[in-house]
Design a protein around this motif. Structure first.
Motif, PDB file in Angstrom:
ATOM      1  N   HIS A  63      30.117  42.172  -7.572  1.00 11.06           N
ATOM      2  CA  HIS A  63      29.166  43.146  -8.093  1.00 11.06           C
ATOM      3  C   HIS A  63      28.860  42.877  -9.564  1.00 11.06           C
ATOM      4  O   HIS A  63      27.701  42.870  -9.985  1.00 11.06           O
ATOM      5  N   VAL A  93      21.946  45.471  -2.842  1.00  9.62           N
ATOM      6  CA  VAL A  93      21.851  46.921  -3.036  1.00  9.62           C
ATOM      7  C   VAL A  93      23.022  47.670  -2.400  1.00  9.62           C
ATOM      8  O   VAL A  93      23.424  48.738  -2.887  1.00  9.62           O
ATOM      9  N   LEU A  96      25.688  48.197  -5.055  1.00 13.39           N
ATOM     10  CA  LEU A  96      25.362  48.810  -6.341  1.00 13.39           C
ATOM     11  C   LEU A  96      25.928  50.218  -6.444  1.00 13.39           C
ATOM     12  O   LEU A  96      26.139  50.897  -5.443  1.00 13.39           O
ATOM     13  N   ARG A  97      26.163  50.638  -7.686  1.00 11.44           N
ATOM     14  CA  ARG A  97      26.793  51.926  -7.970  1.00 11.44           C
ATOM     15  C   ARG A  97      25.863  52.788  -8.797  1.00 11.44           C
ATOM     16  O   ARG A  97      24.936  52.291  -9.438  1.00 11.44           O
ATOM     17  N   HIS A  98      26.158  54.086  -8.827  1.00  8.45           N
ATOM     18  CA  HIS A  98      25.308  54.987  -9.617  1.00  8.45           C
ATOM     19  C   HIS A  98      25.310  54.586 -11.091  1.00  8.45           C
ATOM     20  O   HIS A  98      24.317  54.759 -11.793  1.00  8.45           O
ATOM     21  N   ASP A 100      25.057  51.738 -12.269  1.00  6.43           N
ATOM     22  CA  ASP A 100      24.095  50.655 -12.492  1.00  6.43           C
ATOM     23  C   ASP A 100      22.713  51.177 -12.862  1.00  6.43           C
ATOM     24  O   ASP A 100      21.851  50.397 -13.291  1.00  6.43           O
ATOM     25  N   VAL A 124      15.487  49.357  -4.625  1.00  5.53           N
ATOM     26  CA  VAL A 124      16.802  49.362  -5.270  1.00  5.53           C
ATOM     27  C   VAL A 124      17.262  50.808  -5.490  1.00  5.53           C
ATOM     28  O   VAL A 124      18.239  51.253  -4.880  1.00  5.53           O
ATOM     29  N   MET A 128      19.553  53.015  -2.938  1.00  2.00           N
ATOM     30  CA  MET A 128      20.839  53.514  -3.416  1.00  2.00           C
ATOM     31  C   MET A 128      20.996  54.995  -3.115  1.00  2.00           C
ATOM     32  O   MET A 128      22.051  55.453  -2.665  1.00  2.00           O
ATOM     33  N   ARG A 131      22.112  55.838   0.252  1.00  2.00           N
ATOM     34  CA  ARG A 131      23.461  55.409   0.607  1.00  2.00           C
ATOM     35  C   ARG A 131      24.550  56.204  -0.101  1.00  2.00           C
ATOM     36  O   ARG A 131      25.624  56.453   0.467  1.00  2.00           O
ATOM     37  N   LEU A 132      24.298  56.636  -1.351  1.00  2.00           N
ATOM     38  CA  LEU A 132      25.332  57.306  -2.129  1.00  2.00           C
ATOM     39  C   LEU A 132      25.644  58.682  -1.573  1.00  2.00           C
ATOM     40  O   LEU A 132      24.769  59.356  -1.014  1.00  2.00           O
ATOM     41  N   ASP A 136      28.872  60.732  -6.625  1.00  2.00           N
ATOM     42  CA  ASP A 136      28.032  59.588  -6.994  1.00  2.00           C
ATOM     43  C   ASP A 136      26.557  59.906  -6.760  1.00  2.00           C
ATOM     44  O   ASP A 136      25.699  59.584  -7.589  1.00  2.00           O
ATOM     45  N   ALA A 140      23.582  60.280  -9.589  1.00  2.00           N
ATOM     46  CA  ALA A 140      22.344  59.509  -9.481  1.00  2.00           C
ATOM     47  C   ALA A 140      21.125  60.428  -9.516  1.00  2.00           C
ATOM     48  O   ALA A 140      20.122  60.125 -10.177  1.00  2.00           O
TER      49      ALA A 140
END
Length: 208
Positions: A63, A93, A96-98, A100, A124, A128, A131-132, A136, A140
């Motif tokens: 990552h 993607v 990826l994390r919040h 980012d 992107v 995200m 998915r989060l 998190d 976001a």
């Protein structure tokens, strides 16, 4: 991958893009997007191919490697390099994390053209958000709420377009979209065509 490895990967991608470039396409890109960026003249297919080839050449990227490489590509104001950074983030993607979103915000502020802003926002950031979960996701959403009230029209456009994947899949949040539009209305004294276009696009996909 250390800093030298990231630089090597960025150079590999850059060389691939230049190899696939034509001056005719570079001139076409400049006419389309303006003089604020440099243009190699590589096609979208060549950009995607360069990222695929980099993935094969450097298969162990973590990552942190991906995000560092995206920043290295974005650092030079060359359209194809920045598009390659977007494609790289699209390909990663799922990891990826919040956190980012801070890096992505910097990209959005300096993108200035829809062909960079829109895939970042939709493929992107929007992906995200789908998915989060839990804290998190809440963090976001707080970032996107701030973007909606920002003085930068491209951040506001991104805050709107980030809703698009959810509405396209039938899972859009009507109340969240209304809050985004209200926040934009609070700061947008003069209607921004970039933002109004984004709102209309999301509404055409089922948003209120």
């Amino acid at each position: 991958m250390n800093a030298a490895g990231v630089a090597e990967a960025a150079d590999f991608i850059d060389e691939s893009l230049q190899w696939e470039s034509t001056w005719e396409r570079a001139e076409e890109h400049e006419r389309r997007y303006g003089a604020g960026l440099e243009y190699y003249g590589a096609s979208v297919g060549a950009v995607r191919g360069s990222i695929r080839n980099a993935g094969r050449r450097y298969p162990e990227m973590t990552h942190d490697d991906v995000t560092a490489l995206a920043s290295a590509l974005w650092a030079r104001p060359v359209f194809e390099r920045r598009l390659a950074a977007v494609v790289l983030l699209q390909s990663a993607v799922a990891s990826l994390r919040h956190s980012d979103l801070t890096r992505i915000e910097g990209f959005l502020r300096s993108a200035h053209v829809p062909d960079l802003v829109d895939p970042l926002a939709v493929d992107v950031v929007g992906a995200m958000l789908q998915r989060l979960t839990g804290q998190d996701a809440a963090r976001a959403r707080a970032v996107l709420a701030r973007w909606a009230g920002a003085d930068d029209a491209w951040l506001r456009r991104a805050a709107v377009l980030a809703h698009l994947p959810a509405f396209r899949s039938g899972d859009g949040d009507d109340d969240a979209f209304r809050r985004t539009v209200r926040a934009i209305s609070g700061v947008q004294r003069n209607r921004s065509p970039e933002v109004e276009e984004a709102i209309a696009l999301v509404r055409s996909s089922g948003a209120p």
